[in-house]
Design a protein around this motif. Structure first.
Motif, short mmCIF file in Angstrom:
data_model
loop_
_atom_site.label_atom_id
_atom_site.label_comp_id
_atom_site.label_asym_id
_atom_site.label_seq_id
_atom_site.Cartn_x
_atom_site.Cartn_y
_atom_site.Cartn_z
N SER A 136 0.84 -1.20 0.00
CA SER A 136 0.00 0.00 0.00
C SER A 136 0.88 1.25 0.00
N ASN A 137 0.74 2.04 -1.04
CA ASN A 137 1.50 3.30 -1.09
C ASN A 137 1.07 4.24 0.03
N LYS A 138 -0.20 4.15 0.41
CA LYS A 138 -0.69 5.02 1.49
C LYS A 138 0.04 4.73 2.79
N LEU A 139 0.25 3.44 3.06
CA LEU A 139 0.95 3.07 4.28
C LEU A 139 2.44 3.37 4.18
N THR A 185 3.96 5.69 2.61
CA THR A 185 4.29 7.11 2.67
C THR A 185 3.67 7.82 3.87
N ALA A 186 2.98 7.05 4.72
CA ALA A 186 2.31 7.65 5.87
C ALA A 186 3.31 7.96 6.97
N LYS A 229 1.13 6.61 11.93
CA LYS A 229 -0.19 6.48 11.30
C LYS A 229 -0.54 5.01 11.11
N ARG A 261 -7.54 5.62 9.52
CA ARG A 261 -7.99 6.05 8.20
C ARG A 261 -9.44 5.66 7.95
N ASP A 296 -10.61 4.22 5.11
CA ASP A 296 -10.25 3.61 3.83
C ASP A 296 -10.86 2.21 3.80
#
Length: 308
Positions: free
Chosen positions: A258-261, A263-264, A268, A273, A275
């Motif tokens: 997961s790019n969200k994780l 770069t978090a 976080k 989230r 999501d």
């Protein structure tokens, strides 16, 4: 589910998402999962209580949770006890015998506690005391922690050391996050050989009647669209002798990349989230995680009945 289950999150290879999964599963179970119990003839919902124990000298689990909850570990002094930090280290110090739980366990939420780790834990590597690997197990037993928590998770370092022995002495199960790459089979094979050696060395002692069981391997960092070769490695592990001969379970649930994780911020977590995709992934993982424990407990009970 009965008395608390102790589970080591471990792999002999680093960078496989071990700490992340330990944290995320712990947070999810503590926040969202309940057990229905019958009490005085009434069906009640009982929240899941989780204790996370950080025995990785890097202490990434501790750092991320302290930042997430805005907490810090200060020095304290009580009576004749020397200044201390709330830390897993205190479990191993002679001058902390008879200590209050607050010396070792930090409360984060109503259902989530942390036994913080810190870099100083490396002192264990220099100890020659043969009872050192027993200390965490003894603390869990002496304090009756299994009666107070549904799950106790140990975040372990990716090396064979006194920490590894310590984790298996205390654990009912071990859970193996793995990234699908050319070293997947080697990593699982090495871990199984390490477990066998630890169990063999205590076959007439700690492990005479009970041994830690492999809960299964869960794939992490999976992105088949970007790295289609990962599928070959996943199939390769499933077809390997180490998995087949040892009847190692491969989780259907996958902790996808997961790019969200990635770069978090460090602190976080997925529970922070809104999501649905990530929530669905974690719900599926936690459901299978709990179901797998129930299945293995049933298998153990059947084996015990056959021998009596």
């Amino acid at each position: 589910m009965g008395k608390g289950k102790v589970v080591s999150f471990i792999n002999m290879k680093g960078g496989v998402g071990k700490t992340t999964l330990c944290r995320e599963i712990g947070l999810y179970l503590a926040k969202y999962y309940v057990e229905n119990i019958i009490e005085d003839g009434v069906n009640r919902e009982q929240p899941t209580k989780v204790l996370l124990i950080d025995i990785d000298p890097q202490a990434n689990l501790t750092q991320s949770l302290l930042e997430k909850f805005g907490r810090s570990i200060n020095f304290y002094k009580t009576g004749d006890i020397l200044d201390y930090k709330c830390s897993v280290d205190n479990v191993f110090k002679l001058d902390m015998v008879g200590m209050d739980r607050k010396h070792a366990i930090l409360n984060l939420t109503d259902n989530l506690d942390l036994m913080p780790g810190e870099l100083e834990t490396i002192f264990l590597q220099r100890q020659n005391n043969p009872t050192t690997p027993n200390k965490l197990m003894d603390y869990i037993i002496d304090e009756g922690l299994r009666d107070d928590y549904d799950f106790i998770f140990l975040d372990c370092p990716p090396t064979y050391s006194v920490y590894t022995e310590m984790s298996f002495y205390a654990s009912d199960f071990y859970f193996v996050p793995a990234v699908p790459d050319a070293y997947s089979v080697l990593g699982v094979d090495l871990l199984e050989r390490v477990v066998q050696e630890i169990v063999r060395s205590q076959r007439n002692g700690i492990f005479k009647d009970k041994q830690p069981k492999n809960l299964g391997v869960i794939w992490t960092g999976v992105n088949l669209s970007r790295r289609p070769k990962q599928e070959d490695y996943m199939v390769g592990l499933a077809d390997s002798d180490i998995v087949i001969n040892n009847k190692i379970h491969i989780f259907e649930s996958i902790f996808n990349e997961s790019n969200k994780l990635a770069t978090a911020p460090f602190e976080k977590s997925i529970v922070d989230r809104e999501d649905k995709t990530l929530d669905d992934i974690m719900t599926k993982i936690c459901d299978e995680f709990i179901k797998r424990i129930e299945v293995m407990q049933s298998e153990t009970a059947l084996e015990a009945n056959k021998t009596t």
